[in-house]
Every structure is written in structure tokens, then in C-alpha cells.
Design a protein around this motif. Sequence first.
Motif, PDB file in Angstrom:
ATOM      1  N   THR A  82       0.967  -1.243   0.086  1.00 58.04           N
ATOM      2  CA  THR A  82       0.067  -0.069   0.158  1.00 58.04           C
ATOM      3  C   THR A  82       0.738   1.197  -0.060  1.00 58.04           C
ATOM      4  N   ALA A  96       1.880   1.894  -3.408  1.00 58.90           N
ATOM      5  CA  ALA A  96       0.754   2.405  -4.151  1.00 58.90           C
ATOM      6  C   ALA A  96       0.518   3.771  -3.757  1.00 58.90           C
ATOM      7  N   ALA A 143      -2.660  -4.152 -11.123  1.00 57.81           N
ATOM      8  CA  ALA A 143      -2.663  -2.867 -11.288  1.00 57.81           C
ATOM      9  C   ALA A 143      -3.548  -2.237 -10.051  1.00 57.81           C
ATOM     10  N   SER A 144      -4.631  -2.972  -9.914  1.00 60.37           N
ATOM     11  CA  SER A 144      -5.467  -2.936  -8.902  1.00 60.37           C
ATOM     12  C   SER A 144      -5.478  -3.725  -7.496  1.00 60.37           C
ATOM     13  N   LEU A 145      -5.627  -2.981  -6.120  1.00 63.65           N
ATOM     14  CA  LEU A 145      -5.445  -3.826  -5.084  1.00 63.65           C
ATOM     15  C   LEU A 145      -6.480  -4.741  -4.764  1.00 63.65           C
ATOM     16  N   TRP A 146      -7.452  -4.831  -5.540  1.00 66.88           N
ATOM     17  CA  TRP A 146      -8.674  -5.594  -5.143  1.00 66.88           C
ATOM     18  C   TRP A 146      -8.352  -6.955  -5.189  1.00 66.88           C
TER      19      TRP A 146
END
Length: 415
Positions: A248, A251, A309-312
Motif C-alpha cells: 500500500t 501504491a 494494477a488494482s489492489l482488489w
Amino acid sequence: MAASTSALADYRAVLTTRGVLVPVVASAIGRLPIAMFSMATLLYVQRTTGSFAAAGFVSAGTLAGVSLGAVVQGRILDRLGPTRPLVVASLVFTAAAAGLIAAIEAHHAVVVLAGFAFLVGLTQPAIPGASRALWTAVVPPGPRRDAAFAYEAISLEVFFILGPALAAFLVAAPWPGTGLVVAALCLALGTTAFALSPLVRQQRSVAASAPAGLLGVIARPGVRTVALASLGFGLVVGSVEVGVPAVTTAAGNVTLGGILLSAWSVASVVAGLAYSMRPWPEPLHLRLPALMAGFAVMGLVMAVAAPAASLWPLVVAMLLAGALITPQVTAHSIAVEIVTPAGTTTEGFGWVVTAATLGIAAGSSLAGIAVEQAGPPAAFLAGGAAGAVVAVVLWLRRSSLRHEPAPVTDQLSRR
């Protein structure tokens, strides 16, 4: 549906057992600061010295003390009963905590602060083990005792959610040591109230029931297997607690790491309630390696999801991994009861605490090195790989969890 109703009835029956209200409430007060204490110490030292390195070193001293103290106190509690040792530990712990605060305020050298922190950890009352051991004495074997152990694991997980958040809130008080004082007082007062409650005072272990020798219960193969499972659990947890903030932060959202770790704990509590109603695999000697393998696999999945690319994808994998936390902690408690002789369960729980603490410390260190060398996803890879190795060894040692401990003539007696 019937199984769920039965399970909920077991929880209700356990928590309404005659005489348990006072020790249950006191234990909750005493266990709440366990996760809060190290965080409050770290934040207090950092605010006073301005150095995270110094704060981390002092906090590590506390963990080192807990690792040793959990086993030593557990053996003493099994031999003398819980009341006197816990009261003495509370008094010595309070004095050690006061010494640590005085040393921090006096701006002593970091090595001095770490020494006081080690003493604080060493004398930190072993109330988690004593609380779990009490259920062994007052609840007969079967679903209700399993529900009692599940309650212990779930409630402790809740405290690990609330404790650090409370420490972070109190460090903003006019005096940054407020959190440390609140944690120390809650732990000491809660432990003392637990130790002096009528039900706990009735419990007394006969010294002859404990195994002879320096190693104590860890000399038993089954206890070593449970301790190994706890160590592997800690390795994965430690790697995640480093890997998630690293991801995180990279990011660009530093605070998101803490939020995700809290969500991880919430998933653990919810899944723990559901899992306790229908645990799988049913045989305990298969459950420990299966849960450890699942935890390790989810760590590896997080390593794959982290570079996305996404944290999901990482969030989903993390929540699934979190769902395996409380089931493992509960299984460790049940296994300790099986592999330890009567009157030695507190020492057995002490080894579980020690192994988990060492595992978290080692996992955090290993993950930190991996992040520095190869980036944030490597933290999950390191923890998952270590957990997978432990799962294989647990499978090879599964037969050690099948055997009942040798019977002993001296059982837990009442005054």
C-alpha cells in the motif's frame, strides 16, 4: 441447521456456566491490552526519541521477554495453581512497566530501555494460557469445550483489532505515555481480578502431575508438533503484516495498510464463528496440516495478486487468508489439550504463544529482507513458502497428534 443451533447453544452454555462470569469479564480486561502494549510502547518510544529504529528495538525486547515468560509462567501456574503466581506476576509486571516508563522519561540509552522492555515481557502475566486452561477444568470434553476454545480464539482476535487502534488513539493524548499506562493497568488489574475470582481460586494443580526434566512438556512429540504449527502460523502472519503495508505504501496510500490488516482480523472473527460450527477436516491430526497448507497457499496467492494494477485481487486473497486465522488458533488450543498430560495445559499453551511470537518475529524479519531485495510481493512469497514447508512437516508428524498423553495419577483438584 441443527448443527448451527447446537453450536450456538454450546457457546451460550459455556458462557453461562456457573461461576464463569467474573473470570470471563476479568480475562477480557486483562487480555485486551496484550496487542495494545507493544504498539503503545513502540509509539511512546518513537515520540520520545524521534527514532523508529530505537522504538522497534525496544518493542522487540518486549516480544523476546514474552517468548520466554509464557513458558516459564505456564509451568509455574501448572505446579502452583493460577492464583498466587498470577497475582505475583501482576505486581512484578506493574513495577517493571513503571521502570520502563521512568527510563523512557529519563531518556536512558536504547539498550537500557530494551532491557526494561524485556523484563516487562518476561513478567507479563500469562493470562491467555490461564484463561484457556480454566475451561479445561470447568467444562467437560466435547463440543462445549471446543466452543470455549473457539471463544478464546475469537475474543483474542477482537482484542488484536481493538488494541493497536486504542494505542494509536491514546498516543495523541497530551502525554504520549498514556497508552502504555492504560495498557499496563488493564493487564494488571484484569489479571488480578481473574486470579482472585472464586472459581479460579478453587483451581489448584498438584506439582507431581507435571513432567520432570528441564524441557517439560515440550519433550513430548505431540507438543512439539503443535508448537511447530504455531510457529508456521506466525511465519505467515509476520510476512503479511510487513507485506501489506509495503504494497500500500508503494501504491501511494500509507494508511490503507492498517485498514486492510484490521479487515483481515474482522474476516478472521467472522469466519471463526462459522468454522467452529462445522470444522473441517474433522480429525485434528489432519486439520492442523490442512489449515497450515491453506494459509500458506493463500500467502502465495497474495504474492501473485500483489503486482496487479488494482489492489482488489490482493484484498480478496487477504480476506480469504484471514478466514483461516481463528480456525488455526482454535485448533492449536484443542490440540494442546490432547497432547499434554493433565495439569500441564498452561505450559503447553505457553509453548504455543512462544512459537507464534517467534514465528511472527522471524516472518517479519524475513519479509523485510525480501521487500528490500525484491519488492513488496516477495514478502508474501517468503511467508507462503515458509508456511508450505511447515505444512509438509506437520503432515509427516501427524501421527504424533493421534496419541493421548500417558495417564497421570495426579489430576487438577479443588481446594
